[in-house]
Design a protein around this motif. Structure first.
Motif, mmCIF file in Angstrom:
data_model
loop_
_atom_site.group_PDB
_atom_site.id
_atom_site.type_symbol
_atom_site.label_atom_id
_atom_site.label_comp_id
_atom_site.label_asym_id
_atom_site.label_seq_id
_atom_site.Cartn_x
_atom_site.Cartn_y
_atom_site.Cartn_z
ATOM 1 N N ILE A 1 21.857 32.437 35.330
ATOM 2 C CA ILE A 1 22.875 32.519 34.279
ATOM 3 C C ILE A 1 23.787 31.295 34.281
ATOM 4 O O ILE A 1 24.412 30.997 33.267
ATOM 5 N N VAL B 1 16.184 31.808 31.416
ATOM 6 C CA VAL B 1 15.299 32.819 31.978
ATOM 7 C C VAL B 1 14.159 32.058 32.640
ATOM 8 O O VAL B 1 13.507 31.221 32.015
ATOM 9 N N ALA C 1 16.611 35.376 35.860
ATOM 10 C CA ALA C 1 17.321 34.315 35.154
ATOM 11 C C ALA C 1 18.344 33.624 36.041
ATOM 12 O O ALA C 1 18.832 34.194 37.015
ATOM 13 N N CYS D 1 19.732 36.300 28.538
ATOM 14 C CA CYS D 1 20.472 35.591 29.582
ATOM 15 C C CYS D 1 21.957 35.507 29.231
ATOM 16 O O CYS D 1 22.820 35.779 30.069
#
Length: 115
Positions: A24, A29, A22, A47
Motif C-alpha cells: 500500500i 497489487v 499488495a 489497493c
C-alpha cells in the motif's frame, strides 16, 4: 511462490473469491488470485481502498480491518514486520471468518517474509 500461497488459501476457503497481496506504500497489487478477471484499474482501486480503510482508523495503524455488507466481507490484514504489505480478501458472507483470519494471517506472514 506468492501465487501458490494464495492458491492454497483459496482452495482452503472457497468462499474467498479474491485475494490480493499488495504494497500500500507503493500503491501496487503484487499478486492476485481471483475467481473473476480483474483489470488493472480494479486492482489499483482495491489497493487504494485498503490503504484508506486502514488509515481511517485515526492513525492507530491497525493490523486488520473488516468491512461487511449483505453481499460480501472484505478483510484487510497488515503484515507485522512490513506494515505496507497487506493481504486484501473479498469473501462471501458464509465464510468461516475465525478460521480464515488465522490462515490468511499465516499466509501474509510468509508472503511478507519473502518480499
Amino acid at each position: 511462490m506468492p501465487s501458490e500461497d494464495l492458491d492454497l488459501l483459496q482452495r482452503q476457503f472457497p468462499d474467498c473469491t479474491t485475494l490480493a497481496f499488495a504494497d500500500i506504500g507503493a500503491g501496487m497489487v503484487l499478486v492476485t488470485n481471483s475467481d473473476a478477471a480483474l483489470e488493472q484499474h480494479a486492482l489499483n482501486r482495491l489497493c487504494a481502498d485498503a490503504a484508506a480503510t486502514l488509515a481511517a482508523q485515526g492513525g492507530l495503524s491497525p493490523q486488520a480491518a473488516m468491512i461487511c455488507t449483505a453481499d460480501e466481507i472484505r478483510v484487510i490484514l497488515r503484515a507485522d514486520k512490513h506494515p505496507d504489505d497487506v493481504l486484501i480478501c473479498i469473501c462471501n458472507p458464509s465464510l468461516d471468518l475465525p478460521a480464515f483470519r488465522a490462515a490468511a494471517q499465516a499466509t501474509l506472514s510468509r508472503l511478507a517474509a519473502a518480499d
